[in-house]
Design an enzyme around this catalytic site. Structure first.
Site, PDB file in Angstrom:
ATOM      1  N   GLU A   1       0.799  -1.238   0.000  1.00  0.00           N
ATOM      2  CA  GLU A   1       0.000   0.000   0.000  1.00  0.00           C
ATOM      3  C   GLU A   1       0.829   1.285   0.000  1.00  0.00           C
ATOM      4  O   GLU A   1       0.582   2.195   0.792  1.00  0.00           O
ATOM      5  CB  GLU A   1      -0.979  -0.028   1.189  1.00  0.00           C
ATOM      6  CG  GLU A   1      -1.864  -1.257   1.165  1.00  0.00           C
ATOM      7  CD  GLU A   1      -2.767  -1.418   2.381  1.00  0.00           C
ATOM      8  OE1 GLU A   1      -2.761  -0.555   3.260  1.00  0.00           O
ATOM      9  OE2 GLU A   1      -3.501  -2.433   2.439  1.00  0.00           O
TER      10      GLU A   1
ATOM     11  N   GLU B   1      -6.273 -10.602  -1.493  1.00  0.00           N
ATOM     12  CA  GLU B   1      -7.122 -10.357  -0.303  1.00  0.00           C
ATOM     13  C   GLU B   1      -8.594 -10.253  -0.685  1.00  0.00           C
ATOM     14  O   GLU B   1      -9.333  -9.402  -0.170  1.00  0.00           O
ATOM     15  CB  GLU B   1      -6.682  -9.058   0.404  1.00  0.00           C
ATOM     16  CG  GLU B   1      -5.215  -9.040   0.797  1.00  0.00           C
ATOM     17  CD  GLU B   1      -4.785  -7.809   1.591  1.00  0.00           C
ATOM     18  OE1 GLU B   1      -5.655  -7.086   2.101  1.00  0.00           O
ATOM     19  OE2 GLU B   1      -3.567  -7.592   1.704  1.00  0.00           O
TER      20      GLU B   1
HETATM   21  O1  9MR Z   1      -7.486  -8.169   8.443  1.00  0.00           O
HETATM   22  C1  9MR Z   1      -6.552  -7.353   9.090  1.00  0.00           C
HETATM   23  C2  9MR Z   1      -7.099  -6.877  10.423  1.00  0.00           C
HETATM   24  O2  9MR Z   1      -7.260  -7.966  11.297  1.00  0.00           O
HETATM   25  C3  9MR Z   1      -6.144  -5.846  11.008  1.00  0.00           C
HETATM   26  O3  9MR Z   1      -6.604  -5.385  12.245  1.00  0.00           O
HETATM   27  C4  9MR Z   1      -5.956  -4.721  10.005  1.00  0.00           C
HETATM   28  C5  9MR Z   1      -5.074  -3.624  10.569  1.00  0.00           C
HETATM   29  O4  9MR Z   1      -4.718  -2.692   9.635  1.00  0.00           O
HETATM   30  O5  9MR Z   1      -5.388  -5.265   8.825  1.00  0.00           O
HETATM   31  C6  9MR Z   1      -6.233  -6.159   8.188  1.00  0.00           C
HETATM   32  O6  9MR Z   1      -5.647  -6.651   7.009  1.00  0.00           O
HETATM   33  C7  9MR Z   1      -5.341  -5.690   5.997  1.00  0.00           C
HETATM   34  C8  9MR Z   1      -4.121  -6.191   5.254  1.00  0.00           C
HETATM   35  O7  9MR Z   1      -3.077  -6.452   6.134  1.00  0.00           O
HETATM   36  C9  9MR Z   1      -3.702  -5.203   4.183  1.00  0.00           C
HETATM   37  N1  9MR Z   1      -4.783  -4.860   3.325  1.00  0.00           N
HETATM   38  C10 9MR Z   1      -6.039  -4.484   3.933  1.00  0.00           C
HETATM   39  C11 9MR Z   1      -6.451  -5.549   4.953  1.00  0.00           C
HETATM   40  C12 9MR Z   1      -7.825  -5.228   5.537  1.00  0.00           C
HETATM   41  O8  9MR Z   1      -7.792  -4.044   6.250  1.00  0.00           O
END
Ligand code: 9MR
Length: 352
Positions: A144, A260
């Protein structure tokens, strides 16, 4: 939206024995999902995961705040548990992620400055990617890095990494990952690359520029991850921008992973049958489109069951009903989305 996924539901039910893992394998693809350490303790879930996934990725457990909790302390326990599970079930393992602006540990923010940030990044990557070297199918090296809203001409996000290291931080990260693990497919991963909207088009353009810059700087990048957090309310799409984008990424000789995937049903009516139908239709439509591109090698959903989706903890529906964004419901039963994914995987054009 096309009716293909709805037809897929009916046809899918006749072939429900084929797991997504087997179906993907027959089409030369990998299918899998994100997994949390908590889910790994649940044997009903792990049987489902073993059966359905040929590739897994830790949802949070390899992120800086979890794996590097102190300046000189690493905690590999949860990541190792998934690595052991994957090995025992002959699954590939993705690493997520080595450099991101979120989920950094508190110590990092206190200690990092322009003088030491590059070294902190290199050391972290060398330790973490080094620890898992030989076990990882692909690493999300940088996650990102583009944010058009920040207003820079190159589209780079004004992140802590950009601020402390400068735009070169991406090349630094890829070079460090390559030195630590020469086998993993080194990936740049981002979201909002899918829809036919000006916002997504601008992001696609910036990502293409970023990939080209990395390649011309000699950064060892081999793949692009398109996160694919989709919204069921987005309406019909021809996916024209996405097709053009994937053709260009393929011409750059990069692999592509759908990393994802989930379908947010936030703005759909409460009725479960209708919601499940629309979510499945979007899964089917999207996957039919992206899987036409030979550069796409793997599809991972962000979680396998609705019970544990991040969407249910982060962004609840206005009516308070639980969201149903994934192929299995909270009781681990296959939903229409499962059959839509299964059909799209099975129809992947064969490699010539
Ligand atoms: O699913 C993840 C969630 O449990 C975390 O709290 C969050 C914190 O930023 O991140 C989520 O996963 C993300 C991923 O690492 C990167 N892309 C977006 C995902 C959804 O937010």
């Amino acid at each position: 939206m096309k009716t293909v996924a709805i037809a897929g539901t009916a046809r899918g039910q006749a072939i429900e024995d084929g797991s997504l893992r087997e179906t993907a394998t027959r089409s030369g693809l990998l299918f899998g999902s994100a997994v949390s350490y908590r889910e790994l303790q649940d044997s009903t879930f792990t049987s489902l995961l073993a059966r359905q996934a040929s590739i897994v990725v830790p949802e949070n457990e390899m992120k800086w705040e979890r794996i590097h909790p102190g300046p000189n302390r690493y905690d590999f326990k949860a990541g190792d548990a998934l690595a052991t599970f994957a090995e025992a079930h002959e699954q590939k393992l993705r690493g997520h992620n080595l450099c991101w602006h979120r989920q950094l540990p508190p110590w990092f923010k206190q200690l990092a400055n322009a003088g030491n940030a590059q070294e902190l990044l290199r050391t972290h990557i060398s330790e973490v990617a080094g620890h898992y070297a030989g076990k990882i199918h692909s690493w999300d090296v940088v996650n990102e890095a583009i944010n058009i809203e920040d207003g820079r001409p190159d589209g780079l996000r004004k992140s802590i990494w950009l601020e402390l290291v400068g735009p070169d931080y991406l090349a630094v990260a890829f070079k460090a990952a390559s030195a630590a693990d020469g086998k993993a497919v080194l990936t740049y991963n981002d979201y909002d690359l899918e829809q036919d909207s000006p916002k997504h088009e601008a992001k696609r353009a910036a990502v293409l520029k970023l990939l080209a810059t990395l390649q011309s700087n000699g950064a060892p990048i081999q793949a692009l991850g398109i996160q694919s957090h989709l919204k069921a309310s987005q309406g019909r799409s021809e996916w024209t921008g996405l097709h053009r984008f994937l053709n260009k990424v393929e011409a750059m000789k990069l692999q592509v992973f759908v990393t994802e995937l989930d379908v947010n049903d936030a703005d759909l009516p409460g009725n479960i049958e209708e919601r499940d139908r629309d979510v499945a239709a979007l899964y089917g439509d999207f996957l039919h489109q992206v899987l036409q591109h030979r550069c796409v090698k793997a599809v991972l959903t962000w979680g396998l069951t609705d019970r544990d989706s991040w969407l249910n903890s982060f962004k609840p529906r206005a009516d308070g009903l639980p969201k149903r964004p994934l192929p299995f419901d909270s009781n681990m039963q296959a939903k229409p989305a499962f059959y839509a994914i299964q059909e799209a995987l099975s129809q992947r054009p064969r490699t010539p």
